[in-house]
Design a protein around this motif. Structure first.
Motif, PDB file in Angstrom:
ATOM      1  N   GLY A  41      12.921 -47.207   2.868  1.00 30.85           N
ATOM      2  CA  GLY A  41      13.559 -46.840   1.605  1.00 30.85           C
ATOM      3  C   GLY A  41      12.722 -47.220   0.402  1.00 30.85           C
ATOM      4  N   LEU A  42      12.146 -48.422   0.419  1.00 32.41           N
ATOM      5  CA  LEU A  42      11.291 -48.860  -0.686  1.00 32.41           C
ATOM      6  C   LEU A  42      10.049 -47.978  -0.771  1.00 32.41           C
ATOM      7  CD1 LEU A  42      11.193 -51.156  -2.864  1.00 32.41           C
ATOM      8  CD2 LEU A  42       9.574 -52.293  -1.348  1.00 32.41           C
ATOM      9  N   TYR A  43       9.466 -47.674   0.386  1.00 36.51           N
ATOM     10  CA  TYR A  43       8.295 -46.795   0.423  1.00 36.51           C
ATOM     11  C   TYR A  43       8.641 -45.440  -0.191  1.00 36.51           C
ATOM     12  CZ  TYR A  43       4.392 -44.104   2.317  1.00 36.51           C
ATOM     13  OH  TYR A  43       3.288 -43.302   2.440  1.00 36.51           O
ATOM     14  N   ARG A  44       9.742 -44.862   0.225  1.00 36.76           N
ATOM     15  CA  ARG A  44      10.160 -43.550  -0.301  1.00 36.76           C
ATOM     16  C   ARG A  44      10.469 -43.617  -1.800  1.00 36.76           C
ATOM     17  NH1 ARG A  44      11.370 -39.642   3.559  1.00 36.76           N
ATOM     18  NH2 ARG A  44      11.432 -40.423   5.689  1.00 36.76           N
ATOM     19  N   GLU A  45      11.089 -44.697  -2.225  1.00 32.33           N
ATOM     20  CA  GLU A  45      11.454 -44.860  -3.636  1.00 32.33           C
ATOM     21  C   GLU A  45      10.216 -44.885  -4.536  1.00 32.33           C
ATOM     22  OE1 GLU A  45      13.769 -45.197  -6.951  1.00 32.33           O
ATOM     23  OE2 GLU A  45      14.624 -45.062  -4.927  1.00 32.33           O
ATOM     24  N   PHE A  46       9.147 -45.534  -4.074  1.00 29.82           N
ATOM     25  CA  PHE A  46       7.960 -45.711  -4.908  1.00 29.82           C
ATOM     26  C   PHE A  46       6.780 -44.833  -4.501  1.00 29.82           C
ATOM     27  CE2 PHE A  46      10.394 -49.486  -5.845  1.00 29.82           C
ATOM     28  CZ  PHE A  46      10.275 -49.543  -7.229  1.00 29.82           C
ATOM     29  N   TYR A  47       6.970 -43.970  -3.521  1.00 32.48           N
ATOM     30  CA  TYR A  47       5.866 -43.150  -3.019  1.00 32.48           C
ATOM     31  C   TYR A  47       5.201 -42.336  -4.134  1.00 32.48           C
ATOM     32  CZ  TYR A  47       3.161 -39.627  -0.625  1.00 32.48           C
ATOM     33  OH  TYR A  47       2.136 -38.816  -0.233  1.00 32.48           O
ATOM     34  N   GLY A  48       5.972 -41.549  -4.862  1.00 38.98           N
ATOM     35  CA  GLY A  48       5.403 -40.689  -5.904  1.00 38.98           C
ATOM     36  C   GLY A  48       4.680 -41.478  -6.973  1.00 38.98           C
ATOM     37  N   PHE A  49       5.301 -42.550  -7.423  1.00 35.93           N
ATOM     38  CA  PHE A  49       4.704 -43.409  -8.440  1.00 35.93           C
ATOM     39  C   PHE A  49       3.392 -44.022  -7.941  1.00 35.93           C
ATOM     40  CE2 PHE A  49       4.386 -47.882  -9.913  1.00 35.93           C
ATOM     41  CZ  PHE A  49       4.064 -47.639 -11.238  1.00 35.93           C
ATOM     42  N   ALA A  50       3.433 -44.609  -6.748  1.00 35.95           N
ATOM     43  CA  ALA A  50       2.252 -45.273  -6.201  1.00 35.95           C
ATOM     44  C   ALA A  50       1.149 -44.255  -5.879  1.00 35.95           C
ATOM     45  CB  ALA A  50       2.618 -46.076  -4.955  1.00 35.95           C
ATOM     46  N   MET A  51       1.532 -43.078  -5.391  1.00 31.76           N
ATOM     47  CA  MET A  51       0.528 -42.056  -5.084  1.00 31.76           C
ATOM     48  C   MET A  51      -0.173 -41.595  -6.359  1.00 31.76           C
ATOM     49  SD  MET A  51      -1.192 -40.310  -2.958  1.00 31.76           S
ATOM     50  CE  MET A  51      -0.513 -39.974  -1.354  1.00 31.76           C
ATOM     51  N   SER A  52       0.559 -41.471  -7.452  1.00 30.52           N
ATOM     52  CA  SER A  52      -0.079 -41.057  -8.709  1.00 30.52           C
ATOM     53  C   SER A  52      -1.111 -42.088  -9.159  1.00 30.52           C
ATOM     54  CB  SER A  52       0.957 -40.801  -9.797  1.00 30.52           C
ATOM     55  OG  SER A  52       1.567 -41.995 -10.217  1.00 30.52           O
ATOM     56  N   VAL A  53      -0.841 -43.361  -8.917  1.00 33.19           N
ATOM     57  CA  VAL A  53      -1.807 -44.417  -9.250  1.00 33.19           C
ATOM     58  C   VAL A  53      -2.990 -44.347  -8.277  1.00 33.19           C
ATOM     59  CG1 VAL A  53      -2.186 -46.917  -9.416  1.00 33.19           C
ATOM     60  CG2 VAL A  53      -0.049 -45.915 -10.261  1.00 33.19           C
ATOM     61  N   ALA A  54      -2.711 -44.207  -6.991  1.00 32.30           N
ATOM     62  CA  ALA A  54      -3.774 -44.165  -5.976  1.00 32.30           C
ATOM     63  C   ALA A  54      -4.710 -42.974  -6.197  1.00 32.30           C
ATOM     64  CB  ALA A  54      -3.167 -44.112  -4.573  1.00 32.30           C
ATOM     65  N   LEU A  55      -4.169 -41.843  -6.617  1.00 28.78           N
ATOM     66  CA  LEU A  55      -4.998 -40.653  -6.843  1.00 28.78           C
ATOM     67  C   LEU A  55      -6.013 -40.871  -7.958  1.00 28.78           C
ATOM     68  CD1 LEU A  55      -2.382 -37.810  -6.349  1.00 28.78           C
ATOM     69  CD2 LEU A  55      -4.510 -38.103  -5.050  1.00 28.78           C
ATOM     70  N   ARG A  56      -5.732 -41.763  -8.876  1.00 24.30           N
ATOM     71  CA  ARG A  56      -6.690 -42.061  -9.950  1.00 24.30           C
ATOM     72  C   ARG A  56      -7.951 -42.727  -9.420  1.00 24.30           C
ATOM     73  NH1 ARG A  56      -2.491 -45.077 -13.922  1.00 24.30           N
ATOM     74  NH2 ARG A  56      -1.057 -43.334 -14.189  1.00 24.30           N
ATOM     75  N   TYR A  57      -7.827 -43.398  -8.281  1.00 22.76           N
ATOM     76  CA  TYR A  57      -8.932 -44.172  -7.730  1.00 22.76           C
ATOM     77  C   TYR A  57      -9.541 -43.521  -6.487  1.00 22.76           C
ATOM     78  CZ  TYR A  57      -7.221 -47.607 -10.959  1.00 22.76           C
ATOM     79  OH  TYR A  57      -6.825 -48.234 -12.106  1.00 22.76           O
ATOM     80  N   SER A  58      -9.204 -42.276  -6.240  1.00 20.91           N
ATOM     81  CA  SER A  58      -9.707 -41.607  -5.041  1.00 20.91           C
ATOM     82  C   SER A  58     -10.196 -40.212  -5.383  1.00 20.91           C
ATOM     83  CB  SER A  58      -8.590 -41.520  -3.987  1.00 20.91           C
ATOM     84  OG  SER A  58      -7.537 -40.723  -4.481  1.00 20.91           O
ATOM     85  N   ARG A  59     -10.951 -39.663  -4.462  1.00 20.19           N
ATOM     86  CA  ARG A  59     -11.468 -38.313  -4.659  1.00 20.19           C
ATOM     87  C   ARG A  59     -10.519 -37.248  -4.123  1.00 20.19           C
ATOM     88  NH1 ARG A  59     -16.662 -37.838  -6.516  1.00 20.19           N
ATOM     89  NH2 ARG A  59     -17.781 -39.793  -6.511  1.00 20.19           N
ATOM     90  N   ASP A  60      -9.657 -37.635  -3.207  1.00 23.12           N
ATOM     91  CA  ASP A  60      -8.748 -36.652  -2.618  1.00 23.12           C
ATOM     92  C   ASP A  60      -7.492 -37.350  -2.098  1.00 23.12           C
ATOM     93  OD1 ASP A  60      -9.382 -37.767  -0.043  1.00 23.12           O
ATOM     94  OD2 ASP A  60     -11.134 -36.470   0.067  1.00 23.12           O
ATOM     95  N   GLU A  61      -6.562 -36.546  -1.620  1.00 20.02           N
ATOM     96  CA  GLU A  61      -5.290 -37.098  -1.151  1.00 20.02           C
ATOM     97  C   GLU A  61      -5.456 -37.942   0.108  1.00 20.02           C
ATOM     98  OE1 GLU A  61      -1.988 -34.420  -1.011  1.00 20.02           O
ATOM     99  OE2 GLU A  61      -2.459 -33.608  -2.986  1.00 20.02           O
ATOM    100  N   HIS A  62      -6.455 -37.626   0.922  1.00 17.22           N
ATOM    101  CA  HIS A  62      -6.696 -38.407   2.136  1.00 17.22           C
ATOM    102  C   HIS A  62      -7.077 -39.848   1.767  1.00 17.22           C
ATOM    103  CE1 HIS A  62      -7.938 -39.833   5.941  1.00 17.22           C
ATOM    104  NE2 HIS A  62      -9.154 -39.376   5.965  1.00 17.22           N
ATOM    105  N   ASP A  63      -8.021 -40.003   0.837  1.00 20.05           N
ATOM    106  CA  ASP A  63      -8.403 -41.344   0.369  1.00 20.05           C
ATOM    107  C   ASP A  63      -7.220 -42.041  -0.304  1.00 20.05           C
ATOM    108  OD1 ASP A  63     -10.974 -41.092   1.284  1.00 20.05           O
ATOM    109  OD2 ASP A  63     -11.880 -40.765  -0.686  1.00 20.05           O
ATOM    110  N   ALA A  64      -6.447 -41.284  -1.089  1.00 18.76           N
ATOM    111  CA  ALA A  64      -5.285 -41.865  -1.760  1.00 18.76           C
ATOM    112  C   ALA A  64      -4.272 -42.363  -0.729  1.00 18.76           C
ATOM    113  CB  ALA A  64      -4.639 -40.843  -2.695  1.00 18.76           C
ATOM    114  N   ALA A  65      -4.100 -41.617   0.351  1.00 23.07           N
ATOM    115  CA  ALA A  65      -3.173 -42.043   1.412  1.00 23.07           C
ATOM    116  C   ALA A  65      -3.659 -43.342   2.057  1.00 23.07           C
ATOM    117  CB  ALA A  65      -3.021 -40.942   2.454  1.00 23.07           C
ATOM    118  N   ASP A  66      -4.978 -43.483   2.238  1.00 22.17           N
ATOM    119  CA  ASP A  66      -5.532 -44.735   2.769  1.00 22.17           C
ATOM    120  C   ASP A  66      -5.244 -45.900   1.818  1.00 22.17           C
ATOM    121  OD1 ASP A  66      -6.528 -43.450   4.995  1.00 22.17           O
ATOM    122  OD2 ASP A  66      -8.597 -43.362   4.248  1.00 22.17           O
TER     123      ASP A  66
END
Length: 181
Positions: A25-50
């Motif tokens: 539930g916590l993961y789902r609640e913050f997924y979009g927010f955290a992914m938007s931050v992770a995408l700033r530091y990655s070249r693609d969604e695969h790196d952001a997922a890592d």
């Protein structure tokens, strides 16, 4: 009716009790927010997922250290994701400390071009910067850090941070000029 804050508090308590449903539930609640931050530091969604995977492991392992009196859960999670993103960038390429720059001429950016572009187009251009230059640009232009703080976070000098920012601006200016034609 349960408020968002009450739901998050309930999820946090469940996570502290090692309840898998609460962690999901916590993961789902913050997924979009955290992914938007992770995408700033990655070249693609695969790196952001890592980055996200490593960040959430740290979040769950260190949840007991979260202190709501020191800041919001959003800010705490953002800091962990940012640090994982920076670690990801540093692991991909070493920073060059042999470049120093104290004064930088500011390249001019044509705001008309920027206004015609969507944020996704702009982020795609930024993602193509070399890893170290990308990290400095994001920390300076997006996160609001100064060169001293960037230097401390990345283990580089202020001058090297300024050089990377200058390189980012020059590269972005060249790419924007190319799009204008």
């Amino acid at each position: 009716m349960v408020t968002v804050e009450q739901n998050i508090e309930s999820l946090l308590q469940g996570c502290l009790a090692n309840e898998r449903k609460a962690q999901e539930g916590l993961y789902r609640e913050f997924y979009g927010f955290a992914m938007s931050v992770a995408l700033r530091y990655s070249r693609d969604e695969h790196d952001a997922a890592d980055i996200m995977s490593r960040a959430f492991v740290k979040i769950f392992k260190s949840l007991r250290t979260y202190d709501p009196n020191k800041g919001s859960i959003h800010a705490w999670i953002k800091k962990i994701v940012m640090n994982e993103g920076l670690d990801h960038i540093k692991s991909r390429r070493r920073f060059s400390d042999n470049v120093e720059l104290e004064t930088v001429a500011e390249p001019e950016v044509n705001n008309t071009i920027l206004q015609q572009m969507g944020s996704e187009e702009i982020m795609n251009i930024i993602k193509r910067l070399p890893p170290a230059t990308h990290a400095v640009f994001i920390l300076y232009a997006v996160e609001g850090y100064n060169h001293r703080e960037i230097g401390e976070r990345l283990g580089i000098s202020e001058g090297t941070s300024k050089w990377h920012l200058s390189e980012a601006r020059k590269t972005l200016q060249q790419k924007l000029e190319h799009l204008k034609r």
